[in-house]
Design a protein around this motif. Structure first.
Motif, mmCIF file in Angstrom:
data_model
loop_
_atom_site.group_PDB
_atom_site.id
_atom_site.type_symbol
_atom_site.label_atom_id
_atom_site.label_comp_id
_atom_site.label_asym_id
_atom_site.label_seq_id
_atom_site.Cartn_x
_atom_site.Cartn_y
_atom_site.Cartn_z
ATOM 1 N N SER A 17 1.310 -1.036 -0.296
ATOM 2 C CA SER A 17 -0.602 -0.080 0.488
ATOM 3 C C SER A 17 1.457 1.419 -0.116
ATOM 4 C CB SER A 17 -0.754 0.248 1.515
ATOM 5 O OG SER A 17 -0.315 0.492 2.528
ATOM 6 N N ALA A 18 2.305 1.445 0.784
ATOM 7 C CA ALA A 18 2.691 2.437 0.712
ATOM 8 C C ALA A 18 4.059 2.486 -0.756
ATOM 9 C CB ALA A 18 3.966 2.188 1.639
ATOM 10 N N VAL A 19 3.604 1.771 -1.139
ATOM 11 C CA VAL A 19 4.162 2.129 -2.786
ATOM 12 C C VAL A 19 3.334 2.096 -3.732
ATOM 13 C CG1 VAL A 19 5.351 0.400 -4.993
ATOM 14 C CG2 VAL A 19 6.349 -0.085 -2.355
ATOM 15 N N TYR A 20 1.992 2.004 -3.533
ATOM 16 C CA TYR A 20 1.203 2.151 -4.481
ATOM 17 C C TYR A 20 0.515 3.800 -3.911
ATOM 18 C CZ TYR A 20 -4.034 2.774 -6.348
ATOM 19 O OH TYR A 20 -4.708 2.802 -6.570
ATOM 20 N N GLN A 21 1.182 4.141 -2.827
ATOM 21 C CA GLN A 21 0.694 5.224 -2.658
ATOM 22 C C GLN A 21 1.281 6.384 -3.328
ATOM 23 O OE1 GLN A 21 -0.585 7.630 1.521
ATOM 24 N NE2 GLN A 21 -2.431 6.541 0.445
ATOM 25 N N ARG A 22 3.053 5.848 -3.056
ATOM 26 C CA ARG A 22 3.961 6.706 -3.394
ATOM 27 C C ARG A 22 3.721 6.859 -4.913
ATOM 28 N NH1 ARG A 22 7.462 10.457 -3.601
ATOM 29 N NH2 ARG A 22 9.370 10.698 -4.459
ATOM 30 N N MET A 23 3.723 5.672 -6.090
ATOM 31 C CA MET A 23 3.872 6.373 -7.282
ATOM 32 C C MET A 23 2.650 6.217 -7.948
ATOM 33 S SD MET A 23 5.859 2.466 -7.663
ATOM 34 C CE MET A 23 6.141 3.300 -9.578
ATOM 35 N N PHE A 151 3.772 5.238 9.074
ATOM 36 C CA PHE A 151 4.176 3.171 8.103
ATOM 37 C C PHE A 151 3.953 2.460 9.089
ATOM 38 C CE2 PHE A 151 7.312 -0.306 7.782
ATOM 39 C CZ PHE A 151 6.557 -0.778 6.784
ATOM 40 N N LEU A 152 4.254 2.831 10.740
ATOM 41 C CA LEU A 152 3.600 1.569 12.139
ATOM 42 C C LEU A 152 2.233 1.841 11.920
ATOM 43 C CD1 LEU A 152 6.663 2.754 14.121
ATOM 44 C CD2 LEU A 152 7.012 0.474 12.936
ATOM 45 N N ALA A 153 1.835 3.029 12.230
ATOM 46 C CA ALA A 153 0.243 2.987 12.056
ATOM 47 C C ALA A 153 0.136 1.995 11.225
ATOM 48 C CB ALA A 153 -0.353 3.883 12.368
ATOM 49 N N MET A 154 0.170 1.872 9.685
ATOM 50 C CA MET A 154 -0.335 1.585 9.036
ATOM 51 C C MET A 154 -0.351 -0.648 9.090
ATOM 52 S SD MET A 154 -2.555 1.538 6.315
ATOM 53 C CE MET A 154 -2.861 -0.398 5.142
ATOM 54 N N LEU A 155 1.045 -0.062 9.583
ATOM 55 C CA LEU A 155 1.219 -1.488 9.972
ATOM 56 C C LEU A 155 0.909 -2.487 10.909
ATOM 57 C CD1 LEU A 155 3.309 -4.701 9.581
ATOM 58 C CD2 LEU A 155 4.596 -3.097 11.135
ATOM 59 N N LEU A 156 0.252 -1.437 12.156
ATOM 60 C CA LEU A 156 -0.211 -2.071 13.095
ATOM 61 C C LEU A 156 -2.003 -2.170 12.914
ATOM 62 C CD1 LEU A 156 1.367 -0.667 16.189
ATOM 63 C CD2 LEU A 156 1.848 -2.444 15.274
ATOM 64 N N LEU A 249 -8.532 0.870 2.876
ATOM 65 C CA LEU A 249 -9.138 1.604 2.199
ATOM 66 C C LEU A 249 -8.863 3.098 1.696
ATOM 67 C CD1 LEU A 249 -12.620 0.244 2.645
ATOM 68 C CD2 LEU A 249 -11.194 -0.751 0.885
ATOM 69 N N ILE A 250 -8.594 3.764 2.287
ATOM 70 C CA ILE A 250 -8.259 5.007 2.685
ATOM 71 C C ILE A 250 -6.973 5.178 2.297
ATOM 72 C CG2 ILE A 250 -7.093 6.928 4.064
ATOM 73 C CD1 ILE A 250 -9.577 6.463 6.332
ATOM 74 N N TYR A 251 -6.134 4.359 2.586
ATOM 75 C CA TYR A 251 -4.114 3.862 2.441
ATOM 76 C C TYR A 251 -4.088 3.778 0.689
ATOM 77 C CZ TYR A 251 -1.721 4.767 6.537
ATOM 78 O OH TYR A 251 -0.670 5.596 6.730
ATOM 79 N N LEU A 252 -5.058 3.267 -0.313
ATOM 80 C CA LEU A 252 -5.727 3.175 -1.843
ATOM 81 C C LEU A 252 -5.397 4.619 -1.992
ATOM 82 C CD1 LEU A 252 -7.431 -0.404 -1.552
ATOM 83 C CD2 LEU A 252 -4.909 -0.153 -1.713
ATOM 84 N N ILE A 253 -5.997 5.407 -1.144
ATOM 85 C CA ILE A 253 -6.277 6.566 -2.418
ATOM 86 C C ILE A 253 -5.009 7.359 -1.990
ATOM 87 C CG2 ILE A 253 -7.070 8.964 -2.006
ATOM 88 C CD1 ILE A 253 -9.813 7.894 -0.217
ATOM 89 N N PRO A 254 -4.515 7.741 -3.569
ATOM 90 C CA PRO A 254 -3.208 8.342 -3.792
ATOM 91 C C PRO A 254 -3.121 9.438 -2.877
ATOM 92 C CG PRO A 254 -4.449 8.068 -5.842
ATOM 93 C CD PRO A 254 -4.907 7.900 -4.760
ATOM 94 N N HIS A 255 -2.018 9.514 -2.000
ATOM 95 C CA HIS A 255 -1.030 10.379 -1.646
ATOM 96 C C HIS A 255 -0.771 12.186 -1.564
ATOM 97 C CE1 HIS A 255 1.584 12.502 1.432
ATOM 98 N NE2 HIS A 255 0.463 11.975 2.418
#
Length: 264
Positions: A17-23, A151-156, A249-255
Motif C-alpha cells: 500500500s505504501a508503494v502504491y500510494q507513492r507511485m 508506516f508503523l500505524a498502518m502496519l499495526l 481503503l484510505i491508504y489506497l487513495i493516492p497521497h
C-alpha cells in the motif's frame, strides 16, 4: 508460528500500500515516453518542488539527436487566467535543461515541454499539461519521523485486523497502539509537516479540502470507535476489523490528492 506469518502478511500488505500510494500520488514525477524524429525519448517530469528555488526540468535526448532539437517550457499558474509564458531550455551535452520559476508554498504551475526541430514540433505530454506544486522546506528529522510513525500505524492497523480474524488472539493491545500512532503521526508530526510545507497546521475537513488530512481524520475516528466498542472489555472484533478495512481503503487513495493549494 501463526503470529509470525500474520506479521509477515501485515508487512507485505503495508509495503504494498505504501508503494502504491507513492507511485500513484500527484506529486510523484510524471513518467512517459514519446517518439520524435524517429527516436524514442523517455522523460520524467517533476510534479513537486521546494519553494526555495526554481525547479529544474530535464529531458534526456538520444545521442544522435544532440544539437538537433530545441526545447521550450510553456507554463502558467494553475487555475488562473494568467497568460502562458515560454522559456527556452538550454542544451547541455545530451540534455535539455530548463527552469520553472519558484512559487510560494502551495502554489501550483501547469506546464508543457515542447521539442522543436525545424518545422517539426511535439509536446511530450500532448495537450495535457503537467501540474507541479511548490512547498516549503520540511526539516528532514521531522519528515522522517512522520513517515516512520505513519508506516508503523498502518502496519499495526493491518495487524489488528488480522488479529480480529484470529479468535485465539486478543486485538486490544494492537488496537490501542494503532490509535496512539495515528494520533502522533497524523495529528502531531503530520500537522508540523503541513505547517512547514504549506503554512497551515490543518487544511482538511472541516477547514479545507486537503484529502490527506481528511483521510487521517477518518482513520483516527475509526480507531476511536473500535476502542470505544470495548470500554470495559476487549474491543469488539467486528469494529476492529472494520477500522482496519477502512484504513486500508484510505491508504489506497493516492497521497496528496486534492492537497493544499494556493488560490491565485
Amino acid at each position: 508460528m501463526r503470529k509470525v506469518l500474520l506479521w509477515l502478511l501485515a508487512i507485505i500488505i503495508t509495503l504494498g500500500s505504501a508503494v502504491y500510494q507513492r507511485m500513484t500520488g500527484p506529486t510523484y514525477p510524471f513518467r512517459g515516453k514519446t517518439v520524435f524524429l524517429g527516436q524514442e525519448i523517455k522523460y520524467k517530469l517533476p510534479r513537486s518542488a521546494e519553494a526555495t528555488g526554481n525547479c529544474q526540468v530535464v529531458v534526456n535526448l538520444p545521442a544522435n539527436l544532440s544539437g538537433q532539437v530545441q526545447g521550450f517550457l510553456q507554463f502558467k499558474r494553475h487555475k488562473s487566467d494568467t497568460p502562458w509564458n515560454i522559456l527556452a531550455m538550454k542544451q547541455e551535452d545530451n540534455r535539455l535543461v530548463g527552469f520553472l520559476p519558484k512559487q510560494p508554498p502551495a502554489g501550483k504551475l501547469e506546464y508543457l515541454v515542447h521539442l522543436v526541430s525545424g518545422s517539426q514540433e511535439i509536446s511530450l505530454t500532448g495537450e495535457k499539461p503537467v501540474i507541479i506544486r511548490f512547498k516549503g522546506r520540511v526539516a528532514p528529522g521531522i519528515l522522517i519521523a512522520h513517515v516512520i510513525v505513519m508506516f508503523l500505524a498502518m502496519l499495526l492497523a493491518v495487524r489488528s485486523g488480522l488479529a480480529a480474524l484470529n479468535k485465539k488472539e486478543d486485538p486490544t493491545r494492537l488496537t490501542k497502539w494503532t490509535a496512539v500512532l495515528f494520533f502522533i503521526g497524523g495529528f502531531i508530526l503530520g500537522a508540523i509537516v503541513q505547517k512547514m510545507a504549506f503554512g497551515v497546521f490543518w487544511s482538511g475537513f472541516p477547514l479545507g479540502t486537503d484529502l490527506t488530512d481528511t483521510k487521517t481524520l477518518v482513520a483516527m475516528l475509526a480507531w476511536i470507535a473500535a476502542l470505544a466498542s470495548g470500554r470495559r472489555t476487549q474491543p469488539k472484533r467486528g469494529w476492529v476489523l472494520a477500522a482496519s478495512i477502512i484504513t486500508l481503503l484510505i491508504y489506497l487513495i493516492p497521497h496528496s490528492l486534492f492537497g493544499s493549494e494556493l488560490k491565485w
